[in-house]
Design a protein around this motif. Structure first.
Motif, PDB file in Angstrom:
ATOM      1  N   PHE A   1      56.860  45.837  28.319  1.00  0.00           N
ATOM      2  CA  PHE A   1      55.764  44.878  28.496  1.00  0.00           C
ATOM      3  C   PHE A   1      54.974  45.222  29.758  1.00  0.00           C
ATOM      4  CE2 PHE A   1      53.941  40.634  29.512  1.00  0.00           C
ATOM      5  CZ  PHE A   1      53.163  40.515  28.378  1.00  0.00           C
ATOM      6  N   ALA A   2      55.661  45.649  30.808  1.00  0.00           N
ATOM      7  CA  ALA A   2      54.960  46.088  32.017  1.00  0.00           C
ATOM      8  C   ALA A   2      54.074  47.289  31.713  1.00  0.00           C
ATOM      9  CB  ALA A   2      55.974  46.435  33.110  1.00  0.00           C
ATOM     10  N   ALA A   3      54.579  48.205  30.892  1.00  0.00           N
ATOM     11  CA  ALA A   3      53.780  49.377  30.518  1.00  0.00           C
ATOM     12  C   ALA A   3      52.548  48.968  29.712  1.00  0.00           C
ATOM     13  CB  ALA A   3      54.641  50.356  29.721  1.00  0.00           C
ATOM     14  N   ALA A   4      52.695  47.943  28.871  1.00  0.00           N
ATOM     15  CA  ALA A   4      51.546  47.451  28.097  1.00  0.00           C
ATOM     16  C   ALA A   4      50.485  46.866  29.032  1.00  0.00           C
ATOM     17  CB  ALA A   4      52.008  46.408  27.082  1.00  0.00           C
ATOM     18  N   LEU A   5      50.911  46.120  30.031  1.00  0.00           N
ATOM     19  CA  LEU A   5      49.964  45.574  31.010  1.00  0.00           C
ATOM     20  C   LEU A   5      49.272  46.695  31.770  1.00  0.00           C
ATOM     21  CD1 LEU A   5      52.177  42.636  32.285  1.00  0.00           C
ATOM     22  CD2 LEU A   5      49.903  42.346  31.301  1.00  0.00           C
ATOM     23  N   ASP A   6      50.030  47.727  32.115  1.00  0.00           N
ATOM     24  CA  ASP A   6      49.432  48.874  32.808  1.00  0.00           C
ATOM     25  C   ASP A   6      48.406  49.576  31.918  1.00  0.00           C
ATOM     26  OD1 ASP A   6      51.056  48.418  34.998  1.00  0.00           O
ATOM     27  OD2 ASP A   6      52.546  49.923  34.441  1.00  0.00           O
ATOM     28  N   ALA A   7      48.790  49.815  30.667  1.00  0.00           N
ATOM     29  CA  ALA A   7      47.899  50.536  29.750  1.00  0.00           C
ATOM     30  C   ALA A   7      46.622  49.753  29.487  1.00  0.00           C
ATOM     31  CB  ALA A   7      48.628  50.813  28.434  1.00  0.00           C
ATOM     32  N   ALA A   8      46.744  48.431  29.470  1.00  0.00           N
ATOM     33  CA  ALA A   8      45.574  47.587  29.191  1.00  0.00           C
ATOM     34  C   ALA A   8      44.659  47.439  30.397  1.00  0.00           C
ATOM     35  CB  ALA A   8      46.036  46.209  28.727  1.00  0.00           C
ATOM     36  N   ALA A   9      45.141  47.809  31.586  1.00  0.00           N
ATOM     37  CA  ALA A   9      44.352  47.662  32.820  1.00  0.00           C
ATOM     38  C   ALA A   9      43.742  46.272  32.881  1.00  0.00           C
ATOM     39  CB  ALA A   9      43.270  48.741  32.898  1.00  0.00           C
ATOM     40  N   THR A  10      44.615  45.269  32.853  1.00  0.00           N
ATOM     41  CA  THR A  10      44.156  43.881  32.717  1.00  0.00           C
ATOM     42  C   THR A  10      43.349  43.381  33.914  1.00  0.00           C
ATOM     43  OG1 THR A  10      46.334  43.155  33.532  1.00  0.00           O
ATOM     44  CG2 THR A  10      45.999  43.209  31.141  1.00  0.00           C
ATOM     45  N   GLU A  11      43.397  44.111  35.019  1.00  0.00           N
ATOM     46  CA  GLU A  11      42.619  43.689  36.193  1.00  0.00           C
ATOM     47  C   GLU A  11      41.191  44.217  36.140  1.00  0.00           C
ATOM     48  OE1 GLU A  11      45.337  45.579  36.365  1.00  0.00           O
ATOM     49  OE2 GLU A  11      46.938  44.235  37.078  1.00  0.00           O
ATOM     50  N   GLU A  12      40.876  45.031  35.144  1.00  0.00           N
ATOM     51  CA  GLU A  12      39.588  45.722  35.118  1.00  0.00           C
ATOM     52  C   GLU A  12      38.713  45.279  33.951  1.00  0.00           C
ATOM     53  OE1 GLU A  12      40.424  49.879  34.967  1.00  0.00           O
ATOM     54  OE2 GLU A  12      41.807  49.815  36.677  1.00  0.00           O
ATOM     55  N   GLY A  13      37.403  45.348  34.166  1.00  0.00           N
ATOM     56  CA  GLY A  13      36.443  45.138  33.077  1.00  0.00           C
ATOM     57  C   GLY A  13      36.341  43.698  32.620  1.00  0.00           C
ATOM     58  N   GLU A  14      35.659  43.516  31.498  1.00  0.00           N
ATOM     59  CA  GLU A  14      35.472  42.178  30.946  1.00  0.00           C
ATOM     60  C   GLU A  14      36.801  41.620  30.477  1.00  0.00           C
ATOM     61  OE1 GLU A  14      32.537  42.324  27.911  1.00  0.00           O
ATOM     62  OE2 GLU A  14      30.920  42.921  29.276  1.00  0.00           O
ATOM     63  N   VAL A  15      36.994  40.337  30.697  1.00  0.00           N
ATOM     64  CA  VAL A  15      38.292  39.716  30.450  1.00  0.00           C
ATOM     65  C   VAL A  15      38.672  39.759  28.973  1.00  0.00           C
ATOM     66  CG1 VAL A  15      39.521  37.522  30.480  1.00  0.00           C
ATOM     67  CG2 VAL A  15      38.267  38.265  32.490  1.00  0.00           C
ATOM     68  N   GLU A  16      37.736  39.420  28.091  1.00  0.00           N
ATOM     69  CA  GLU A  16      38.083  39.415  26.665  1.00  0.00           C
ATOM     70  C   GLU A  16      38.471  40.815  26.202  1.00  0.00           C
ATOM     71  OE1 GLU A  16      36.278  38.411  22.229  1.00  0.00           O
ATOM     72  OE2 GLU A  16      35.252  37.608  24.003  1.00  0.00           O
ATOM     73  N   ALA A  17      37.744  41.823  26.676  1.00  0.00           N
ATOM     74  CA  ALA A  17      38.076  43.195  26.308  1.00  0.00           C
ATOM     75  C   ALA A  17      39.449  43.582  26.851  1.00  0.00           C
ATOM     76  CB  ALA A  17      37.010  44.149  26.828  1.00  0.00           C
ATOM     77  N   ALA A  18      39.765  43.122  28.073  1.00  0.00           N
ATOM     78  CA  ALA A  18      41.072  43.413  28.661  1.00  0.00           C
ATOM     79  C   ALA A  18      42.185  42.778  27.835  1.00  0.00           C
ATOM     80  CB  ALA A  18      41.125  42.909  30.102  1.00  0.00           C
ATOM     81  N   LEU A  19      41.962  41.560  27.366  1.00  0.00           N
ATOM     82  CA  LEU A  19      42.985  40.903  26.555  1.00  0.00           C
ATOM     83  C   LEU A  19      43.180  41.633  25.231  1.00  0.00           C
ATOM     84  CD1 LEU A  19      44.914  38.422  26.473  1.00  0.00           C
ATOM     85  CD2 LEU A  19      43.225  37.369  24.995  1.00  0.00           C
ATOM     86  N   ARG A  20      42.100  42.086  24.631  1.00  0.00           N
ATOM     87  CA  ARG A  20      42.222  42.832  23.375  1.00  0.00           C
ATOM     88  C   ARG A  20      42.960  44.158  23.601  1.00  0.00           C
ATOM     89  NH1 ARG A  20      39.456  40.801  19.046  1.00  0.00           N
ATOM     90  NH2 ARG A  20      37.950  39.137  19.480  1.00  0.00           N
ATOM     91  N   ARG A  21      42.730  44.776  24.749  1.00  0.00           N
ATOM     92  CA  ARG A  21      43.490  45.994  25.053  1.00  0.00           C
ATOM     93  C   ARG A  21      44.971  45.685  25.198  1.00  0.00           C
ATOM     94  NH1 ARG A  21      39.145  46.863  28.746  1.00  0.00           N
ATOM     95  NH2 ARG A  21      40.494  46.332  30.527  1.00  0.00           N
ATOM     96  N   LEU A  22      45.270  44.542  25.807  1.00  0.00           N
ATOM     97  CA  LEU A  22      46.673  44.150  25.967  1.00  0.00           C
ATOM     98  C   LEU A  22      47.319  43.882  24.615  1.00  0.00           C
ATOM     99  CD1 LEU A  22      49.096  43.453  27.690  1.00  0.00           C
ATOM    100  CD2 LEU A  22      48.143  41.141  27.992  1.00  0.00           C
ATOM    101  N   VAL A  23      46.593  43.250  23.722  1.00  0.00           N
ATOM    102  CA  VAL A  23      47.116  43.019  22.369  1.00  0.00           C
ATOM    103  C   VAL A  23      47.479  44.350  21.721  1.00  0.00           C
ATOM    104  CG1 VAL A  23      46.479  42.279  20.039  1.00  0.00           C
ATOM    105  CG2 VAL A  23      45.965  40.812  22.002  1.00  0.00           C
ATOM    106  N   ASP A  24      46.558  45.303  21.772  1.00  0.00           N
ATOM    107  CA  ASP A  24      46.807  46.608  21.153  1.00  0.00           C
ATOM    108  C   ASP A  24      48.019  47.307  21.775  1.00  0.00           C
ATOM    109  OD1 ASP A  24      44.660  46.303  19.436  1.00  0.00           O
ATOM    110  OD2 ASP A  24      43.260  47.398  20.724  1.00  0.00           O
ATOM    111  N   ALA A  25      48.188  47.131  23.090  1.00  0.00           N
ATOM    112  CA  ALA A  25      49.293  47.807  23.784  1.00  0.00           C
ATOM    113  C   ALA A  25      50.630  47.109  23.574  1.00  0.00           C
ATOM    114  CB  ALA A  25      48.981  47.897  25.280  1.00  0.00           C
ATOM    115  N   ALA A  26      50.606  45.782  23.420  1.00  0.00           N
ATOM    116  CA  ALA A  26      51.848  45.012  23.338  1.00  0.00           C
ATOM    117  C   ALA A  26      52.413  44.921  21.929  1.00  0.00           C
ATOM    118  CB  ALA A  26      51.628  43.606  23.893  1.00  0.00           C
ATOM    119  N   VAL A  27      51.550  44.923  20.913  1.00  0.00           N
ATOM    120  CA  VAL A  27      52.014  44.698  19.538  1.00  0.00           C
ATOM    121  C   VAL A  27      53.052  45.726  19.069  1.00  0.00           C
ATOM    122  CG1 VAL A  27      51.228  44.880  17.139  1.00  0.00           C
ATOM    123  CG2 VAL A  27      50.170  43.229  18.693  1.00  0.00           C
ATOM    124  N   PRO A  28      52.936  47.012  19.395  1.00  0.00           N
ATOM    125  CA  PRO A  28      53.966  47.945  18.934  1.00  0.00           C
ATOM    126  C   PRO A  28      55.375  47.594  19.410  1.00  0.00           C
ATOM    127  CG  PRO A  28      52.018  49.148  19.619  1.00  0.00           C
ATOM    128  CD  PRO A  28      51.810  47.728  20.034  1.00  0.00           C
TER     129      PRO A  28
END
Length: 207
Positions: free
Chosen positions: A60-87
């Protein structure tokens, strides 16, 4: 040939996430190894559960890292986190259901770090007007994590196709979490009129 510890741990989580009291024999069978081999890798049930917990939190930490949740637009960051966490949603399901993990100080500390990162994402989204402010960032964090866990169970039980998982999670969560436009005021009631033949203005229901 050496046994891959992570492969054994992932097999274990598939069993333990649904049957926390499953015997080590069941876990060994799921991993395709003997109980003796399982015991050589993990000296006991508690050690196995702790290792699964650590792997789950690391993923889960790796998913947060891959999503770069501190960067860019928030909704886009959350969608990146979804893609990284679902596997690794099944690992999140294990974390959601295995309460004894948090008796270990190191696991509890690692969990707090990751949930704080998730919390920070939702706080940022609220400050930027993206997420609803009447729902606390702490609750949004818990709800999001529990939905990821639910995706894991749904895939495991065949209720959701893996290819649909990320879309289903993002749309369901964002449908409730995104800040809504200001609701329109009530529609004025139709004005009732009274016809007059005396030359006065028609009477209405409003002053």
């Amino acid at each position: 040939m050496a046994t891959d510890r992570d492969t054994v741990l992932e097999a274990a989580v598939g069993v333990l996430s649904r049957r926390p009291t499953a015997h080590l024999d069941e876990i060994a069978r799921a991993a395709g190894i003997s109980r003796a081999t399982l015991h050589r890798l993990f000296p006991g049930r508690d050690a196995l559960i702790r290792e699964v917990g650590l792997l789950s939190l690391q993923r889960f930490a790796a998913a947060l890292d891959a999503a770069a949740t501190e960067e860019g637009e928030v909704e886009a960051a959350l969608r990146r986190l979804v893609d990284a966490a679902v596997p690794d949603a099944m690992l999140c399901a294990f974390l959601a259901g295995e309460n004894q993990l948090y008796d270990h100080a190191d696991i509890n500390d690692l969990w707090e770090v990751q949930i704080d990162r998730l919390h920070a994402l939702f706080l940022r989204g609220q400050r930027e007007g993206v997420f609803r402010i009447e729902l606390s960032a702490a609750w949004l964090s818990e709800a999001f994590f529990d939905l990821v866990a639910g995706i894991g169970w749904a895939i495991q039980d065949g209720r959701l196709a893996p290819r649909d998982a990320a879309f289903s999670l993002a749309e369901l969560f964002l449908g409730g979490a995104l800040r809504r436009p200001e609701a329109p005021g009530p529609t004025p009631a139709p004005v009732a009129t009274t016809h007059s033949t005396s030359g006065r203005k028609p009477e209405t229901d409003t002053p």
